[in-house]
Design an enzyme around this catalytic site. Structure first.
Site, PDB file in Angstrom:
ATOM      1  N   TYR A 206       0.820  -1.213   0.000  1.00 25.30           N
ATOM      2  CA  TYR A 206       0.000   0.000   0.000  1.00 25.30           C
ATOM      3  C   TYR A 206       0.858   1.269   0.000  1.00 25.30           C
ATOM      4  CZ  TYR A 206      -4.818  -1.628   0.712  1.00 25.30           C
ATOM      5  OH  TYR A 206      -6.070  -2.155   0.560  1.00 25.30           O
TER       6      TYR A 206
ATOM      7  N   LYS B  24       2.411 -15.362   2.682  1.00 19.07           N
ATOM      8  CA  LYS B  24       2.539 -16.064   1.408  1.00 19.07           C
ATOM      9  C   LYS B  24       4.026 -16.382   1.233  1.00 19.07           C
ATOM     10  CE  LYS B  24       0.886 -17.563  -2.545  1.00 19.07           C
ATOM     11  NZ  LYS B  24       0.130 -18.833  -2.614  1.00 19.07           N
TER      12      LYS B  24
ATOM     13  N   ASP C 116      -3.766 -17.856   0.512  1.00 23.50           N
ATOM     14  CA  ASP C 116      -4.798 -18.482  -0.335  1.00 23.50           C
ATOM     15  C   ASP C 116      -5.574 -19.536   0.446  1.00 23.50           C
ATOM     16  OD1 ASP C 116      -2.441 -19.973  -0.260  1.00 23.50           O
ATOM     17  OD2 ASP C 116      -2.514 -20.585  -2.364  1.00 23.50           O
TER      18      ASP C 116
ATOM     19  N   ASP D  21      -6.756  -6.497   3.964  1.00 22.94           N
ATOM     20  CA  ASP D  21      -7.847  -5.809   3.274  1.00 22.94           C
ATOM     21  C   ASP D  21      -8.815  -6.836   2.692  1.00 22.94           C
ATOM     22  OD1 ASP D  21      -9.258  -3.683   1.969  1.00 22.94           O
ATOM     23  OD2 ASP D  21      -8.228  -4.225   0.106  1.00 22.94           O
TER      24      ASP D  21
ATOM     25  N   ASP E 161     -12.706  -8.265   4.357  1.00 20.40           N
ATOM     26  CA  ASP E 161     -13.986  -8.191   3.635  1.00 20.40           C
ATOM     27  C   ASP E 161     -14.636  -9.567   3.590  1.00 20.40           C
ATOM     28  OD1 ASP E 161     -13.797  -5.474   3.022  1.00 20.40           O
ATOM     29  OD2 ASP E 161     -14.489  -5.781   0.962  1.00 20.40           O
TER      30      ASP E 161
HETATM   31  C1  IPM Z   1     -10.561  -0.615   3.725  1.00 16.80           C
HETATM   32  C2  IPM Z   1     -10.778  -0.004   2.369  1.00 16.80           C
HETATM   33  C3  IPM Z   1      -9.574   0.893   2.062  1.00 16.80           C
HETATM   34  C4  IPM Z   1      -8.341   0.021   2.029  1.00 16.80           C
HETATM   35  C5  IPM Z   1      -9.717   1.696   0.766  1.00 16.80           C
HETATM   36  C6  IPM Z   1     -10.994   2.514   0.750  1.00 16.80           C
HETATM   37  C7  IPM Z   1      -8.525   2.584   0.535  1.00 16.80           C
HETATM   38  O1  IPM Z   1     -10.954  -0.986   1.414  1.00 16.80           O
HETATM   39  O2  IPM Z   1     -10.465   0.129   4.719  1.00 16.80           O
HETATM   40  O3  IPM Z   1     -10.508  -1.841   3.807  1.00 16.80           O
HETATM   41  O4  IPM Z   1      -8.034  -0.602   1.002  1.00 16.80           O
HETATM   42  O5  IPM Z   1      -7.657  -0.044   3.045  1.00 16.80           O
HETATM   43 MG    MG Z   2     -11.097  -2.949   2.202  1.00 16.62          MG
END
Ligand code: IPM
Ligand code: MG
Length: 352
Positions: free
Chosen positions: A137, A187, A219, A243, A247
């Protein structure tokens, strides 16, 4: 001690949901000083900068930051430097918020919301600890250039052992207070950076003999999260894997509208935000779910101000409104009562 909270409503549904969380914080009457400032697209529109100097100054002064959400299609066409996401990455880096805590909890009342079978997810309670200020990042060099007559895109995955060690400690400490199991995700079969990650995590383990450390490739971790998610207690991983996996983990609960997050520095100064995004498609309609933001306010009470009892009161109030059958549209199911953002906030206040 001062108790300064900077509120950053942001974009999309951000203003609506932070308003409800602010009402909850005020109702607790704990003497918070609150200010509001711009971040993300709202800041770009007003100043041309997603993380303007005025916000930077207030953020530095504050003890904690409560954020709604940033971003929206309107700003996706702007140069990268002016995109709302740049504001979010900017404040994370500026405040050195390296430790991102993302709990994924399945509320029994919402068990039907998950797309996975109830027997796979019931009782799910995972904490993802994501490193937030390093990795690909932020690594340099990065960019898109012309090389040998064609476009060439590149980014750099990098971690120092100091960065790995400090997030490792946060994760071990968190595991110690929970189920005492820590799974580090890397990884290492392909990437040197993450071989270092595994080595440093392994070196830390003897300091935490009460915590069981395991390692998993990213993975496989993605697969295990949907196959048998309850095998996990705390997961620790780098910025990019974190990240993606956070999710995925949030959706095991079926209700991303319920999940809070905390991003902390070394001194528990923190930025608190719902795990979901700015949902531009439903912005301004008064139907967004404010509970993830209210639960983020509970995390703020717990982590920055050490107000465990107040944090629990807020969490209990949220559980109570769920038990009463109140649901915003995102978690609505037959037999429950559909309410809007403000009504949900009212109900939490009443339960408090
Ligand atoms: C998160 C989001 C952010 C990230 C984006 C919006 C930059 O996806 O907080 O997970 O990738 O960190
Ligand atoms: Mg995110």
């Amino acid at each position: 001690m001062t108790k300064k909270i900077l509120v950053l409503p942001g974009d999309g549904i951000g203003p609506e949901i932070t308003e409800e969380a602010v009402r909850v914080l005020k109702a607790l009457e704990l003497g918070f000083e609150m200010e509001t400032a711009l971040l993300g697209g709202a800041a770009v529109d007003a100043t041309g900068d997603p993380y303007p100097a005025a916000t930077q100054e207030l953020a530095k002064e504050a003890d904690a930051v409560l954020l709604g959400a940033v971003g929206g299609p309107k700003w996706d066409v702007l140069p990268r430097e002016q995109r709302p996401e740049k504001g979010l990455l900017g404040i994370r880096k500026h405040l050195n918020l390296f430790a991102n805590l993302r709990p994924a909890i399945l509320y029994p009342e919402l068990a039907d919301a998950s797309t996975l079978k109830p027997e796979v997810v019931s009782g799910l309670d995972i904490l993802i600890v994501r490193e937030l200020t390093g990795d690909i990042y932020f690594g340099q060099p990065r960019g898109i250039e012309i090389r040998d007559g064609e476009r060439f895109g590149f980014n750099t995955m990098r971690y120092t052992e100091t960065e790995i060690r400090r997030i490792g400690r946060v994760a071990f400490e968190a595991a110690r207070k929970r189920g005492k199991k820590l799974c580090s995700v890397d990884k290492m079969n392909v990437l040197e950076t993450t071989q270092l990650w595994r080595d440093v995590m392994t070196e830390l383990a003897p300091e935490y003999p009460d915590v069981e450390l395991t390692h998993m490739l990213a993975d496989n971790a993605a697969m295990q999260l949907v196959r048998a998610p309850r095998q996990f207690d705390v997961l620790v991983t780098g910025n990019m894997f974190g990240d993606i996996l956070s999710d995925e983990a949030s959706m095991l609960t079926g209700s991303i509208g319920m999940l809070p997050s905390a991003s902390l520095d070394e001194n528990n100064k923190g930025l608190y935000e719902p795990s979901h995004g700015s949902a531009p498609d439903i912005a301004g309609q008064g139907i967004a779910n404010p509970l993830a933001t209210i639960l983020s306010a509970a995390m703020l009470l717990r982590y920055t101000f050490n107000l465990e009892e107040a944090a629990r009161r807020v969490e209990e109030a949220v559980k109570k409104v769920l038990a009463q059958g109140l649901r915003t549209a995102d978690i609505f199911a037959a037999g429950t009562q559909k309410v809007g953002t403000k009504e949900m906030g009212d109900a939490v206040l009443a339960a408090l």
